[in-house]
Scaffold this motif. Sequence first.
Motif, PDB file in Angstrom:
ATOM      1  N   THR A   1      44.506  72.644  60.470  1.00  0.00           N
ATOM      2  CA  THR A   1      43.484  71.660  60.083  1.00  0.00           C
ATOM      3  C   THR A   1      43.433  71.555  58.555  1.00  0.00           C
ATOM      4  O   THR A   1      43.891  72.460  57.836  1.00  0.00           O
ATOM      5  CB  THR A   1      42.097  72.107  60.570  1.00  0.00           C
ATOM      6  OG1 THR A   1      41.800  73.380  59.975  1.00  0.00           O
ATOM      7  CG2 THR A   1      42.037  72.226  62.090  1.00  0.00           C
ATOM      8  N   ALA A   2      42.811  70.498  58.054  1.00  0.00           N
ATOM      9  CA  ALA A   2      42.663  70.329  56.603  1.00  0.00           C
ATOM     10  C   ALA A   2      41.788  71.456  56.033  1.00  0.00           C
ATOM     11  O   ALA A   2      42.032  71.939  54.925  1.00  0.00           O
ATOM     12  CB  ALA A   2      42.063  68.964  56.302  1.00  0.00           C
TER      13      ALA A   2
ATOM     14  N   TRP B   1      43.801  74.569  55.369  1.00  0.00           N
ATOM     15  CA  TRP B   1      44.603  74.475  54.148  1.00  0.00           C
ATOM     16  C   TRP B   1      43.723  74.614  52.910  1.00  0.00           C
ATOM     17  O   TRP B   1      44.096  75.272  51.949  1.00  0.00           O
ATOM     18  CB  TRP B   1      45.353  73.131  54.109  1.00  0.00           C
ATOM     19  CG  TRP B   1      46.531  73.067  55.034  1.00  0.00           C
ATOM     20  CD1 TRP B   1      46.638  72.362  56.194  1.00  0.00           C
ATOM     21  CD2 TRP B   1      47.787  73.746  54.875  1.00  0.00           C
ATOM     22  NE1 TRP B   1      47.868  72.550  56.764  1.00  0.00           N
ATOM     23  CE2 TRP B   1      48.606  73.392  55.971  1.00  0.00           C
ATOM     24  CE3 TRP B   1      48.302  74.611  53.917  1.00  0.00           C
ATOM     25  CZ2 TRP B   1      49.893  73.863  56.138  1.00  0.00           C
ATOM     26  CZ3 TRP B   1      49.601  75.086  54.068  1.00  0.00           C
ATOM     27  CH2 TRP B   1      50.376  74.720  55.170  1.00  0.00           C
ATOM     28  N   ARG B   2      42.578  73.949  52.954  1.00  0.00           N
ATOM     29  CA  ARG B   2      41.689  74.023  51.780  1.00  0.00           C
ATOM     30  C   ARG B   2      41.344  75.486  51.481  1.00  0.00           C
ATOM     31  O   ARG B   2      41.473  75.946  50.354  1.00  0.00           O
ATOM     32  CB  ARG B   2      40.406  73.219  52.022  1.00  0.00           C
ATOM     33  CG  ARG B   2      39.445  73.294  50.837  1.00  0.00           C
ATOM     34  CD  ARG B   2      38.158  72.554  51.112  1.00  0.00           C
ATOM     35  NE  ARG B   2      38.311  71.112  51.099  1.00  0.00           N
ATOM     36  CZ  ARG B   2      38.422  70.365  50.004  1.00  0.00           C
ATOM     37  NH1 ARG B   2      38.397  70.925  48.811  1.00  0.00           N
ATOM     38  NH2 ARG B   2      38.546  69.056  50.088  1.00  0.00           N
TER      39      ARG B   2
ATOM     40  N   ALA C   1      41.935  67.547  50.662  1.00  0.00           N
ATOM     41  CA  ALA C   1      42.357  68.246  51.891  1.00  0.00           C
ATOM     42  C   ALA C   1      41.661  67.492  53.004  1.00  0.00           C
ATOM     43  O   ALA C   1      40.489  67.722  53.294  1.00  0.00           O
ATOM     44  CB  ALA C   1      41.938  69.711  51.877  1.00  0.00           C
ATOM     45  N   ARG C   2      42.376  66.522  53.565  1.00  0.00           N
ATOM     46  CA  ARG C   2      41.743  65.637  54.557  1.00  0.00           C
ATOM     47  C   ARG C   2      42.695  65.371  55.704  1.00  0.00           C
ATOM     48  O   ARG C   2      43.916  65.408  55.531  1.00  0.00           O
ATOM     49  CB  ARG C   2      41.317  64.326  53.892  1.00  0.00           C
ATOM     50  CG  ARG C   2      42.464  63.540  53.271  1.00  0.00           C
ATOM     51  CD  ARG C   2      41.974  62.300  52.519  1.00  0.00           C
ATOM     52  NE  ARG C   2      43.030  61.733  51.669  1.00  0.00           N
ATOM     53  CZ  ARG C   2      43.920  60.833  52.069  1.00  0.00           C
ATOM     54  NH1 ARG C   2      43.896  60.372  53.304  1.00  0.00           N
ATOM     55  NH2 ARG C   2      44.849  60.383  51.240  1.00  0.00           N
ATOM     56  N   LEU C   3      42.112  65.093  56.872  1.00  0.00           N
ATOM     57  CA  LEU C   3      42.912  64.639  58.011  1.00  0.00           C
ATOM     58  C   LEU C   3      42.950  63.117  57.957  1.00  0.00           C
ATOM     59  O   LEU C   3      41.926  62.487  57.695  1.00  0.00           O
ATOM     60  CB  LEU C   3      42.273  65.098  59.328  1.00  0.00           C
ATOM     61  CG  LEU C   3      42.310  66.599  59.617  1.00  0.00           C
ATOM     62  CD1 LEU C   3      41.704  66.879  60.995  1.00  0.00           C
ATOM     63  CD2 LEU C   3      43.733  67.158  59.560  1.00  0.00           C
TER      64      LEU C   3
ATOM     65  N   ALA D   1      47.675  66.064  57.955  1.00  0.00           N
ATOM     66  CA  ALA D   1      46.821  66.522  56.855  1.00  0.00           C
ATOM     67  C   ALA D   1      47.424  66.040  55.546  1.00  0.00           C
ATOM     68  O   ALA D   1      48.643  66.092  55.354  1.00  0.00           O
ATOM     69  CB  ALA D   1      46.717  68.045  56.860  1.00  0.00           C
TER      70      ALA D   1
ATOM     71  N   LEU E   1      47.159  66.822  51.601  1.00  0.00           N
ATOM     72  CA  LEU E   1      46.684  67.923  50.751  1.00  0.00           C
ATOM     73  C   LEU E   1      47.169  67.708  49.329  1.00  0.00           C
ATOM     74  O   LEU E   1      48.339  67.374  49.111  1.00  0.00           O
ATOM     75  CB  LEU E   1      47.253  69.249  51.268  1.00  0.00           C
ATOM     76  CG  LEU E   1      47.141  69.494  52.778  1.00  0.00           C
ATOM     77  CD1 LEU E   1      48.041  70.644  53.193  1.00  0.00           C
ATOM     78  CD2 LEU E   1      45.700  69.764  53.164  1.00  0.00           C
TER      79      LEU E   1
END
Length: 218
Positions: free
Chosen positions: A150-151, A154-155, A169-171, A211, A213
């Motif tokens: 998921t984003a 990662w974040r 950091a987004r989907l 994702a 990033l």
Amino acid sequence: MGPNPLWLLEDLARDLDLRPGMRVLDLGSGKGATAVFLAKEYGVQVWAADLWVDPTDAAAHIDRDDVVTLKAEAHTLPFAQGFFDAIVCVDAYEYFGTADNYLSYITSFLKPGGQLGVATPAMTREVRELGHIPEHIKKLVGWEALAWHTADWWRFQWEITELVDVTAARLQENGWADWVKWSHAVSEYRGERDDALDMLEADNGQYLTFAILAARKR
Ligand SMILES: C[S@@+](CC[C@H](N)C(=O)[O-])C[C@H]1O[C@@H](n2cnc3c(N)ncnc32)[C@H](O)[C@@H]1O
């Protein structure tokens, strides 16, 4: 090679600041579509590094002075520390970038303030949280879906290191729908049903997306 690389890169680039003359590494560049896009659209100099595609084959599609193709493994990159203004990775980071120590390694090739941009297949829920890999995803990609984080994963993974400032950091909201469109186009082009379509149709947008990033090296 991967699904809709240029749509992914176009979206990722919204979260990057790419200026003419910058040195950019396209890591896991495949046949070079994203490298050409970067050079053409942003006027940057691109090093297109890939493991599976022979650099001579990639160069045959490219034929530009501002794109250099080379064979490189993501853990043994042949560059000087601090060489790049940006490192971009479209649909390849999932193969090598999830190890805890990788961010430190890859950002060593960035100048201070340099940018890392990644577009990678993602799920809306962590496999660890679900406790299993959903059957329709497991059927096509098996355990490799473990890397489709998921984003938020990662974040946290990047922020906790304090090596970078995470700027995105987004989907992708339309990630699943774009992937379906791409798979239909590939099916039409090849004259046979794309492998990913069964998985995507069964998913119906529940888990699968990408994702986006981006981060700056401190
Ligand atoms: C799905 S393809 C995507 C290629 C291209 N970025 C695109 O979007 O069309 C994944 C790429 O990652 C590269 N790759 C996988 N593992 C790698 C590694 N350890 N080092 C360098 N490249 C790697 C492969 O060579 C492959 O071309």
